[in-house]
Design a protein around this motif. Structure first.
Motif, PDB file in Angstrom:
ATOM      1  N   LYS A  47       0.861  -1.172   0.000  1.00 19.22           N
ATOM      2  CA  LYS A  47       0.000   0.000   0.000  1.00 19.22           C
ATOM      3  C   LYS A  47       0.905   1.232   0.000  1.00 19.22           C
ATOM      4  O   LYS A  47       2.082   1.168   0.367  1.00 19.22           O
ATOM      5  N   LEU A  48       0.359   2.356  -0.431  1.00 21.62           N
ATOM      6  CA  LEU A  48       1.108   3.610  -0.458  1.00 21.62           C
ATOM      7  C   LEU A  48       0.943   4.368   0.852  1.00 21.62           C
ATOM      8  O   LEU A  48      -0.081   4.262   1.525  1.00 21.62           O
ATOM      9  N   THR A  49       1.947   5.154   1.189  1.00 15.65           N
ATOM     10  CA  THR A  49       1.833   6.042   2.338  1.00 15.65           C
ATOM     11  C   THR A  49       0.962   7.236   1.953  1.00 15.65           C
ATOM     12  O   THR A  49       0.740   7.511   0.770  1.00 15.65           O
ATOM     13  N   GLU A  50       0.484   7.965   2.946  1.00 16.42           N
ATOM     14  CA  GLU A  50      -0.329   9.148   2.678  1.00 16.42           C
ATOM     15  C   GLU A  50       0.462  10.200   1.912  1.00 16.42           C
ATOM     16  O   GLU A  50      -0.077  10.888   1.044  1.00 16.42           O
ATOM     17  N   THR A  51       1.730  10.333   2.213  1.00 10.99           N
ATOM     18  CA  THR A  51       2.582  11.297   1.500  1.00 10.99           C
ATOM     19  C   THR A  51       2.659  10.945   0.025  1.00 10.99           C
ATOM     20  O   THR A  51       2.550  11.817  -0.843  1.00 10.99           O
ATOM     21  N   THR A 105       9.212 -13.521 -12.171  1.00 13.66           N
ATOM     22  CA  THR A 105       7.976 -13.549 -12.965  1.00 13.66           C
ATOM     23  C   THR A 105       7.392 -12.156 -13.153  1.00 13.66           C
ATOM     24  O   THR A 105       6.542 -11.950 -14.016  1.00 13.66           O
ATOM     25  N   GLY A 106       7.808 -11.211 -12.306  1.00 15.66           N
ATOM     26  CA  GLY A 106       7.240  -9.868 -12.360  1.00 15.66           C
ATOM     27  C   GLY A 106       6.121  -9.640 -11.368  1.00 15.66           C
ATOM     28  O   GLY A 106       5.587  -8.531 -11.264  1.00 15.66           O
ATOM     29  N   ARG A 107       5.768 -10.672 -10.591  1.00 10.67           N
ATOM     30  CA  ARG A 107       4.640 -10.557  -9.678  1.00 10.67           C
ATOM     31  C   ARG A 107       4.830  -9.442  -8.648  1.00 10.67           C
ATOM     32  O   ARG A 107       3.919  -8.644  -8.403  1.00 10.67           O
ATOM     33  N   THR A 108       5.990  -9.364  -8.029  1.00  8.42           N
ATOM     34  CA  THR A 108       6.232  -8.321  -7.032  1.00  8.42           C
ATOM     35  C   THR A 108       6.170  -6.936  -7.663  1.00  8.42           C
ATOM     36  O   THR A 108       5.532  -6.018  -7.127  1.00  8.42           O
ATOM     37  N   ILE A 109       6.851  -6.769  -8.780  1.00  9.52           N
ATOM     38  CA  ILE A 109       6.871  -5.476  -9.478  1.00  9.52           C
ATOM     39  C   ILE A 109       5.461  -5.036  -9.851  1.00  9.52           C
ATOM     40  O   ILE A 109       5.081  -3.867  -9.656  1.00  9.52           O
ATOM     41  N   PHE A 110       4.652  -5.955 -10.368  1.00 10.27           N
ATOM     42  CA  PHE A 110       3.311  -5.561 -10.803  1.00 10.27           C
ATOM     43  C   PHE A 110       2.369  -5.313  -9.629  1.00 10.27           C
ATOM     44  O   PHE A 110       1.458  -4.490  -9.730  1.00 10.27           O
ATOM     45  N   HIS A 111       2.559  -5.996  -8.524  1.00  8.70           N
ATOM     46  CA  HIS A 111       1.783  -5.663  -7.326  1.00  8.70           C
ATOM     47  C   HIS A 111       2.078  -4.225  -6.910  1.00  8.70           C
ATOM     48  O   HIS A 111       1.158  -3.441  -6.639  1.00  8.70           O
ATOM     49  N   ALA A 112       3.369  -3.877  -6.839  1.00  9.57           N
ATOM     50  CA  ALA A 112       3.752  -2.520  -6.449  1.00  9.57           C
ATOM     51  C   ALA A 112       3.296  -1.502  -7.487  1.00  9.57           C
ATOM     52  O   ALA A 112       2.811  -0.418  -7.148  1.00  9.57           O
ATOM     53  N   ALA A 113       3.452  -1.853  -8.755  1.00 12.32           N
ATOM     54  CA  ALA A 113       3.046  -0.952  -9.837  1.00 12.32           C
ATOM     55  C   ALA A 113       1.550  -0.668  -9.787  1.00 12.32           C
ATOM     56  O   ALA A 113       1.113   0.461 -10.049  1.00 12.32           O
ATOM     57  N   GLU A 114       0.778  -1.671  -9.423  1.00 14.86           N
ATOM     58  CA  GLU A 114      -0.681  -1.520  -9.400  1.00 14.86           C
ATOM     59  C   GLU A 114      -1.113  -0.395  -8.467  1.00 14.86           C
ATOM     60  O   GLU A 114      -1.960   0.435  -8.823  1.00 14.86           O
ATOM     61  N   VAL A 115      -0.530  -0.333  -7.266  1.00 14.59           N
ATOM     62  CA  VAL A 115      -0.947   0.703  -6.321  1.00 14.59           C
ATOM     63  C   VAL A 115      -0.381   2.076  -6.700  1.00 14.59           C
ATOM     64  O   VAL A 115      -1.000   3.108  -6.421  1.00 14.59           O
TER      65      VAL A 115
END
Length: 228
Positions: free
Chosen positions: A179-183, A202-212
Motif C-alpha cells: 500500500k502507499l503512504t499518505e505522503t 515472474t514480475g509478480r512483485t513489481i506488478f503488485h507494487a506498480a498496481e498501487v
C-alpha cells in the motif's frame, strides 16, 4: 583496498575525481576477477517488456501482464543476469546478511541512475517481520551504497515466504502485499516514478507494487532491478 566479495587486494589507478575530491574514493568494490563472474544484460535479443534474453518480442509472462494491465506501457530494465553467480552473491548478501556486499555494484548503479535524476525513486520495501529478522532492506541498501536518493512511499503489510522459496504458480497467485503512504498519494500524481527491486523473476512483485502506484496516475512508471 580489497575486493568487497572475495577480499583479495585490489591495485588500480585513482580517477581524476578521486585525486581532486578524496571523499569520493570508492573503497568498497569488486575486483576484476569477481566482476567477470556477473553477466551484463543487453537490450538486443530480449523481451521488450522485461528484458528476458530471448528472440521473441514478448515473453510468456509479459504477454500475460499485458492482458491484465492493457493501459500500462511496461518496460523493465535490469543490469545483470540472475544466473548462478548472481544467485550465489544474493545468497551471501540477502539471506546470509553480509551487508557489506551492498557496495558491490555501486559503480554500475551510479552510472545507470545518473540518467534518471528527474524521477522519484521508490525501493520495493520488506515487511516489518522481514526487517526484524534480516536487519535491513536489501534494495534500499544497494541504493544507499550508490548514493541514490529514494523515498519510502511503499509499505509492505504482508510477509509470507520469500519469492525464492515459491514456485512459479505460487508467485503468480500471491495477493496484493503493498500500500502507499499518505505522503505518496499526494506527490506521485503526474510525476515520473522509478520503482526498484533487487531481482525480477515472474514480475509478480513489481506488478503488485506498480498496481498501487498507477492508481495515483504518475506521468510515467519505470521499473528496474539489479538482476533479471
Amino acid at each position: 583496498m580489497s575486493c568487497n566479495y572475495c577480499h583479495q587486494q585490489i591495485t588500480r589507478n585513482l580517477t581524476l575525481a578521486e585525486i581532486f575530491l578524496p571523499k569520493r574514493i570508492i573503497t568498497e568494490q569488486l575486483c576484476s576477477q569477481c566482476s567477470k563472474k556477473f553477466r551484463r544484460l543487453t537490450q538486443k535479443n530480449s523481451c521488450k517488456g522485461c528484458q528476458k534474453q530471448q528472440s521473441k518480442e514478448f515473453c510468456t509472462d509479459c504477454s500475460q501482464w499485458q492482458k491484465l494491465f492493457p493501459d500500462y506501457e511496461f518496460h523493465h530494465e535490469a543490469l545483470f543476469s540472475y544466473d548462478q553467480a548472481m544467485q550465489e552473491w544474493m545468497e551471501e548478501y540477502k539471506f546470509k546478511g553480509n551487508y557489506q556486499l551492498r557496495h558491490s555494484f555501486a559503480l554500475e548503479l551510479k552510472a545507470y541512475f545518473k540518467r534518471k535524476s528527474n524521477m522519484i525513486v521508490i525501493a520495493v520495501p520488506v515487511s516489518k517481520e522481514r526487517m526484524a529478522s534480516r536487519g535491513f532492506n536489501q534494495v534500499a541498501g544497494l541504493l544507499d551504497a550508490a548514493g541514490i536518493a529514494h523515498e519510502p512511499y511503499l509499505v509492505r503489510f504482508s510477509n509470507g515466504l520469500s519469492q525464492v522459496q515459491k514456485n512459479r504458480k505460487e508467485r503468480m497467485s500471491l495477493e496484493q502485499p503493498f500500500k502507499l503512504t499518505e505522503t505518496a498519494e499526494r506527490v506521485i500524481n503526474n510525476q515520473e516514478v522509478l520503482l526498484v527491486d533487487d531481482i525480477y523473476t515472474t514480475g509478480r512483485t513489481i506488478f503488485h507494487a506498480a498496481e498501487v502506484i498507477l492508481e495515483k496516475r504518475p506521468a510515467k512508471l519505470h521499473t528496474f532491478s539489479l538482476a533479471r
